[in-house]
Every structure is written in structure tokens, then in C-alpha cells.
Design an enzyme around this catalytic site. Structure first.
Site, short mmCIF file in Angstrom:
data_model
loop_
_atom_site.label_atom_id
_atom_site.label_comp_id
_atom_site.label_asym_id
_atom_site.label_seq_id
_atom_site.Cartn_x
_atom_site.Cartn_y
_atom_site.Cartn_z
N ASP A 103 0.86 -1.17 0.00
CA ASP A 103 0.00 0.00 0.00
C ASP A 103 0.91 1.24 0.00
O ASP A 103 2.14 1.14 0.09
CB ASP A 103 -0.99 -0.02 1.17
CG ASP A 103 -2.22 0.84 0.87
OD1 ASP A 103 -2.17 1.66 -0.07
OD2 ASP A 103 -3.23 0.70 1.58
C1 BGC Z 1 -5.07 3.17 0.05
C2 BGC Z 1 -5.19 2.19 -1.09
C3 BGC Z 1 -5.07 2.93 -2.40
C4 BGC Z 1 -3.74 3.63 -2.43
C5 BGC Z 1 -3.43 4.33 -3.74
C6 BGC Z 1 -3.84 4.07 -0.08
O1 BGC Z 1 -3.87 5.11 0.83
O2 BGC Z 1 -5.04 2.47 1.27
O3 BGC Z 1 -6.40 1.50 -0.99
O4 BGC Z 1 -5.25 2.08 -3.49
O5 BGC Z 1 -3.71 4.58 -1.39
O6 BGC Z 1 -4.11 5.51 -3.88
#
Ligand code: BGC
Length: 725
Positions: free
Chosen positions: A256
């Protein structure tokens, strides 16, 4: 023709270690193509870009990778396309209320086509974290509290994004996230630690991920959470033992956002280098946003702290997905070969999804549907009646607010000039405590016979990092409702929100209540069609609605305890005699002030007709341990209008080698019935559907006695038993 493995191995053979690590690095878009980014792409340091938009810009970024880097490896371009792209569909939790895989598949397909026309070839969806906590803002993105429902709907979403062949135009790679257990964040507070048993992981949190892996989801994302002391992003049990060894997963795993570097903040790694080491060793193939891999992996390999074979595997996983996407043959996007975004078909799909996501929670005296011919003066009140932005919901980066059709617009269109419609916002926002608008709202309400209120939560009150400890209607909305209720008019409340709310108090102020979630671009016309009975509501709750926040977590598929609550043993706080002596004999598991049931159970939803379940029967009451049975029931529409019912099948394994849930969903289907019509519904129940992970984490079907229910909610209507031998 050379096949994928040969192609990937040949390419891998040409790559330097630095180029391999480059493939494992995902860069956040910064708007445009800054010189340093272009250089990094040219030098093979970038495998992927995320959150950059615009087809010309993305084609140019892709061109640099393909034409100016040594090996010309195209980039995989990711974006959070969560519930629609420019045409916005209901939030995922709302779509889940349709219990309709085709609706979800179609929503994802439309989103994929629109996103692909802009050069995006990878989305970070579906989010299939099972969650039982409505405080958690990300429940909006989830498919609810049940592993079976989330599995079926998650797979449908993957199919919608990826189609039957990833390389075809308009198909994009999906991402099963967040692996795993993120939905159990303590106290429903985002990013908080997760304490969860392996049994709960395997029996509840994993099934949707396993189902998506089996359905060929191209990628997985590790979670932010610290799970039992080992952050997901450094968790080799999750990412190697389960995902690779047990499930034989072939796609790639992305971290993530910054979750690799956050290993330091968690207190799991001392510095960047150690963070990179833990993540790579655990099996994170691609690092999102932070750049510890670029900075340290080469050195870690030289020192023998990371195995080059693991790096080769990661790169193979990534190149394979790029190959499947057809990027080596066709890296560029030709926007003109795509249908226009927001075209009528896309809007129609968004409207149908919004219709099917609406759940009718209350309808005293059949106030709904409203009969146009009886209406003279209608008051439309509330901060969410006419707010294009707020009906789109969380995770909308690309949605066009200007395309949104609001409930007020749709009601005006539907009623035309024959009805006097008065509108007052009443409250500036859903959370304001300013009561200045009350007077105007009360005045127009007093002049009307029918009042339609649009309340709930504005978009920003749910979603990532937007958790609430109090999940009543925010601000002074209940106060306004109470004032209006004193007028004694026919009052309908439509709630737009990103999570279940506690409606114990609210429900008493109104005659009818529709829960519309954040319904997206076409929310207005969808809600209007339901209000005026052009279509009967059919949504069912994908998550239990608590009476009070203190009941959380409350979910239908809990285990029994040694002293389960019953109506006979429940004592309401006000009924305890004063100076009562302490006793626990005969007492059971409940809250003195909230009881033991949710306000609205999982699977619940009313409609404009009445459905009657009868004649439940089984092809056999004995099921061989490797066999199956057919479950039959009759479903009659005993009301006076056509409607769709979502018929549900639940079972209970009465005795297990570990205690089993009091109910488990094992089947559902949408049944369309004309008034007076009866249909036989048939479920095929396999013994393998009854399997679970036992104490030694074997996946087993245990012989024994089972309950079985068929009905219109998790409360079941009809009951019988069967035995697995
Ligand atoms: C989130 C993800 C997301 C990623 C990219 C993160 O803060 O937890 O679910 O896909 O950002 O934007």
C-alpha cells in the site's frame, strides 16, 4: 509463437539487477512529467506509475518507457477506480446491497472502459476486506460483513474490470485489497492494529481473497495494518505461505501507499534498508510510493540479506501481468477507439445500480410509493437533496460532479408543474450545528402535505481515514427531523451515507425510510423512480445496522457463546428493580441498554409488495460428506405489484471441532415475481460449501447435524435440518 513464460524469462535474462529493481518500483504521479521522473523512466528505474491522469500525458510517459529505456518495458499505470470513473456508480457497499453480481460486473466494466480510454490499465479494486465495524470509514469501499457475499461480489467486480482477456481493449487489471485483515482495525479507527486469530483469518477474512485469486485477479495489495504484531507488508505468512504456497497465486503483490517505509513507524524496522529487506523477503513484489527498494535492494542482495531468486520471482510476476495486459504489443491508448465517457449506456448502468442498491428500511402504512395524482404540495428538505458533489461518495478522483442528477432535479422532472414543490436545504451541510435554516424548512414543511427529507453524511465523512466514533446522523439533523415530525405530516426520509448509521432515534420521526448510500451520478433519478413507484426497491443490507454504536461489532454470523441471549432472558435496564442483588444465574449475553439484536439485520430490506415463503423441502435430509443436496422453497408474491425478492439460504453447523457461527449465508438469488405469482426457488448446496478451517487449519467438512433456513433476511423465514454423513 513464443509463450508468456518464454517471453518473460528471455526478458528477465537481459535485465540488470538495477532494471529488475526498477520494475519493482511504483512512482506516484506528480502532475506532468518532471525531468527527474522522465530520467528515472529512461534509466529503467520505474515499473509503474500511479495516480496520474490524462491520455496524452500517459501516452507520453509510456513512450519514454517504451522508446527511451534500454529494454523498452512498458509501465503498468494504476489508479483508484473504485466505483466508476467519470460516471460514478454507488459506493461499493451500496452496490453490495443489490446482492447482484451482474450489477457489480457491469459497473466495473463501465469503469474499466472509461478509465482505459484515459490510459489507465490497472485499478486498485475490489476492496474485499470483510468488516463488521461501521465506524471504520472504509466500510464504504467494502462489500460488507459476510465472507460469502463479499466473495461472490468481489469476483464479479474482478470479472467486470478484467473481462475474459486482459489484453482486450477496455479491460484493466484488478487488485484484491487489502491483504489481509484490514477490516478489523481496532475500534474502527483507520490504520489501527489488528488482533485476529488464524482461524478468523482463514474462515472469515481470507475467503473473498481466495475467491478472487481463483478467479484470476491480476494483483493483490498488502494492507497498512499491523496484524498480530507483524505488519501485512512484512508478513511472509500472508504473502508467501498462504498466497503463494497454499493458493499458488501467480499475479503480483503491490504494497500500500508508503506501507514499506511505514514498517519503521510501526516499530518493525529500524531504517529504510531494513524496511526494504522485510518487505522483499515477505513477498511484496512492488513498492508503492516510497523508494526503499530502489535505494537498498541491490546492496541487500550483495550482502545476502535478500535472495536474488526472490527478486527474479517478483519481476516475473510483474512482467507476466504486463504481458497479459498486452502492453508489450500495444502500450499506447487510442482514446478515439473508445465510446464516449458518460454516454447514455453508462448512465443507464449507473442508474440501474443505484436503483438496486436502495434499501427500504421502513414503510409504515405503505406511504411509499407516492401516488403522483394525490400530491399537491411537496416539501423537499435537506442538505443532500440537491448537492451533486455529496451524492458521489468517497474515492472519487475522476467523477464529474456536473454530470450528477440530484434527487431534487429528478423529483421536479417527475412531478412537472402539476405539483407545488418547495425546497429548503435546512442545513448547510450534514454535519453543521447551525440551526439558522430550520425556520425556512419548517415553514415549507407546514405548507405541504408530503415531506421528503434527504439527510445522511456528506461524502468526506466516510472513506479512508474518515472514521467516526458516533454514527448517528451527524450534526443537528435529528433535531430538524424531530421538529418536522411534530407537524404530523407524511414524512419520508432518504438517507445518503457511506456507512450504516444508528437510526434508533431517527426512525421514529418518519413514516418511511430509504437507505440510498452514496448513489453516484444517477442517484437522483434512481431515488425518484423508487419514491414514485416506477420500480419497487429490492436492495438488502450487506451489513447489520446496530441500534447503538456500543454494540459494534455486531454481525449476524457470530458464534453462539455459552449463554446466548433470548427474549426471555433479556432484561432492559429500566426494568431492573432498584437495589437488586447481583446475580448472574440465568443471565445471558446482551447489553442492558441495547439488547442483543441489531436494529436492522443483515439481509434485511422491504419492498412495495409482500413475499411469502412456503413449502421448504430438501432433495434429501442426508448429505454425503462429498455430496450435495437440492433445497426447494416456494416463493409467492402475495401483494399487488411486481417486485424482486432476494431469497437467501443460511445454514448452521450445530456442533463442530471448533464452535461454528449461528448462521452462515450459503446462497442467494434474485427472484422477479408478478403479483399473485409463485415460483419454486432452488438452491444447490454442496458439502464443500460447508467446509471450514479446523483447529489444525485443515479445510474440512465435518459430519453432523445442520440447520437450514430460507428466507428474505438473515432472520430466516423457513427452517429445516439435514445431516452430513
Ligand atoms: C489506500 C489504497 C489505495 C492507495 C493508492 C492508499 O492510501 O489504502 O487502498 O489504493 O492509497 O491511492
Amino acid at each position: 509463437m513464443i509463450n508468456k513464460d518464454e517471453f518473460v524469462n528471455e526478458l528477465l535474462g537481459k535485465m540488470t539487477l538495477a532494471e529488475k529493481i526498477g520494475q519493482m518500483s511504483q512512482f506516484a504521479g506528480r502532475g506532468g512529467i518532471p525531468h527527474d521522473l522522465a530520467d528515472d523512466i529512461r534509466h529503467g528505474k520505474v515499473g509503474s506509475i500511479l495516480n496520474e491522469v490524462g491520455v496524452d500525458l500517459l501516452n507520453e510517459i509510456q513512450r519514454i518507457a517504451v522508446e527511451e529505456s534500454r529494454l523498452g518495458i512498458p509501465l503498468i499505470i494504476g489508479r483508484d477506480v473504485i466505483h466508476g470513473y467519470q460516471t460514478v456508480f454507488p459506493i461499493p457497499l451500496g452496490q453490495a446491497a443489490s446482492w447482484n453480481p451482474s450489477i457489480i460486473r457491469e459497473g466495473a466494466r463501465v469503469a474499466a472502459v472509461e478509465a482505459a480510454s484515459d490510459g489507465v490499465n490497472w485499478t486498485f479494486a475490489p476492496m474485499i476486506d470483510v468488516t463488521r465495524d461501521a465506524r471504520w470509514g472504509r466500510i464504504a469501499e467494502s462489500l460488507g460483513e459476510d465472507p460469502y457475499l463479499a466473495s461472490k461480489l468481489g469476483v464479479a467486480m474482478v470479472e467486470g474490470f478484467q473481462g475474459d482477456d486482459l489484453s482486450k481493449e477496455g479491460h484493466i487489471a484488478a487488485c484484491a485489497k487489502h491483504f489481509a485483515g484490514y477490516g478489523y482495525s481496532e475500534a474502527g479507527r483507520d490504520y489501527a492494529y489488528v488482533n485476529i486469530s488464524e482461524s478468523e483469518l482463514r474462515n472469515v477474512a481470507f475467503p473473498p481473497f481466495k475467491a478472487c485469486a481463483d478467479a484470476g485477479v491480476a494483483t493483490f495489495m498488502s494492507a497498512f495494518s499491523d496484524i498480530n504484531g507483524v505488519p501485512s507488508t512484512a508478513n511472509d505468512f500472508l504473502l508467501r505461505k498462504v498466497l503463494r504456497d497454499e493458493w499458488n497465486y501467480k499475479g503480483f503483490v503491490v504494497s500500500d501507499w508508503d506501507s514499506v517505509i511505514q514498517l519503521i513507524t510501526h516499530g518493525f524496522a529500524e531504517h529504510d534498508r531494513e524496511a526494504a529487506m522485510h518487505a522483499a523477503n515477505a513477498g511484496v513484489d512492488m513498492e508503492m510510493a516510497s523508494h526503499t527498494y530502489l535505494a537498498h535492494l541491490e546492496e541487500l542482495i550483495e550482502e545476502g540479506k535478500v535472495n536474488e531468486e526472490d527478486i527474479n520471482s517478483s519481476v516475473k510476476h510483474i512482467l507476466s501481468v504486463k504481458y497479459d495486459l498486452g502492453l508489450f504489443e500495444k502500450p499506447y491508448t487510442n482514446a478515439s477507439s473508445f465510446p464516449e465517457k458518460g454516454n447514455n449506456n453508462h448512465l443507464a448502468a449507473a442508474k440501474e445500480a443505484a436503483i438496486q442498491s436502495c434499501v427500504l428500511l421502513k414503510n409504515d402504512h405503505q406511504v411509499l410509493p407516492l401516488k403522483k395524482e394525490n400530491l399537491k404540495n411537496v416539501a423537499v428538505i435537506g442538505p443532500l437533496a440537491d448537492d451533486k458533489h455529496e451524492q458521489m461518495g468517497t474515492w472519487v478522483f475522476d467523477g464529474k460532479a456536473e454530470w450528477c442528477q440530484t434527487p431534487l432535479q429528478a423529483i421536479r422532472k417527475e412531478l412537472g408543474d402539476d405539483v407545488n414543490i418547495r425546497y429548503a436545504r435546512g442545513l448547510e451541510t450534514s454535519r453543521t450545528k447551525n440551526r439558522d435554516g430550520f425556520a425556512e424548512a419548517l415553514a415549507i414543511a407546514a405548507e405541504s402535505e408530503t415531506i421528503i427529507m434527504f439527510m445522511g453524511e456528506e461524502s468526506i465523512l466516510s472513506g479512508e481515514a474518515h472514521c467516526r466514533a458516533d454514527i448517528d446522523l451527524p450534526g443537528v439533523q435529528n433535531e430538524l427531523l424531530e421538529e418536522i415530525s411534530k407537524l404530523g405530516k407524511q414524512t419520508i426520509l432518504v438517507i445518503l451515507a457511506g456507512r450504516p448509521l444508528t437510526l434508533e432515534q431517527t426512525q421514529h420521526y418518519v413514516n418511511s425510510m430509504i437507505f440510498a448510500w452514496h448513489p453516484g451520478t444517477m442517484g437522483g433519478p434512481a431515488i425518484s423512480d423508487i419514491l414514485f413507484g416506477k420500480v419497487a426497491p429490492s436492495g438488502k443490507l450487506p451489513v447489520s445496522f446496530p441500534r447503538m454504536v456500543g454494540q459494534i461489532p455486531i454481525y449476524y454470523n457470530h458464534r453462539n457463546s455459552g449463554k446466548p441471549a433470548t427474549y426471555e432472558t433479556f432484561t432492559y435496564i429500566d426494568h431492573i428493580p432498584t437495589r437488586a442483588g447481583q446475580t448472574s444465574t440465568g443471565n445471558t449475553s446482551f447489553h442492558l441498554d441495547a439488547g442483543f439484536e441489531p436494529l436492522y439485520p443483515f439481509g434485511f430490506g422491504l419492498t412495495y409488495t409482500h413475499f411469502h415463503y412456503h413449502h421448504l423441502r430438501l432433495s434429501s435430509h442426508e448429505m454425503p460428506v462429498d455430496g450435495s443436496i437440492e433445497v426447494f422453497a416456494e416463493l409467492t408474491n402475495s401483494g399487488s405489484r411486481e417486485a424482486v425478492e432476494i431469497a437467501q439460504l443460511y445454514i448452521r453447523d450445530q456442533v463442530g471441532s471448533i464452535t461454528r457461527p449461528v448462521k452462515e449465508l450459503k446462497g442467494f438469488q434474485r427472484v422477479h415475481l408478478q403479483p399473485g405469482e409463485t415460483k419454486t426457488i432452488v438452491f444447490h448446496l454442496k458439502a464443500s460449501d460447508l467446509a471450514f478451517y479446523n483447529r489444525t487449519m485443515q479445510h474440512v467438512v465435518e459430519p453432523g447435524h445442520f440447520d437450514l433456513w430460507v428466507g428474505g433476511s438473515s432472520n430466516g423465514d423457513l427452517h429445516t435440518n439435514f445431516t452430513v454423513r
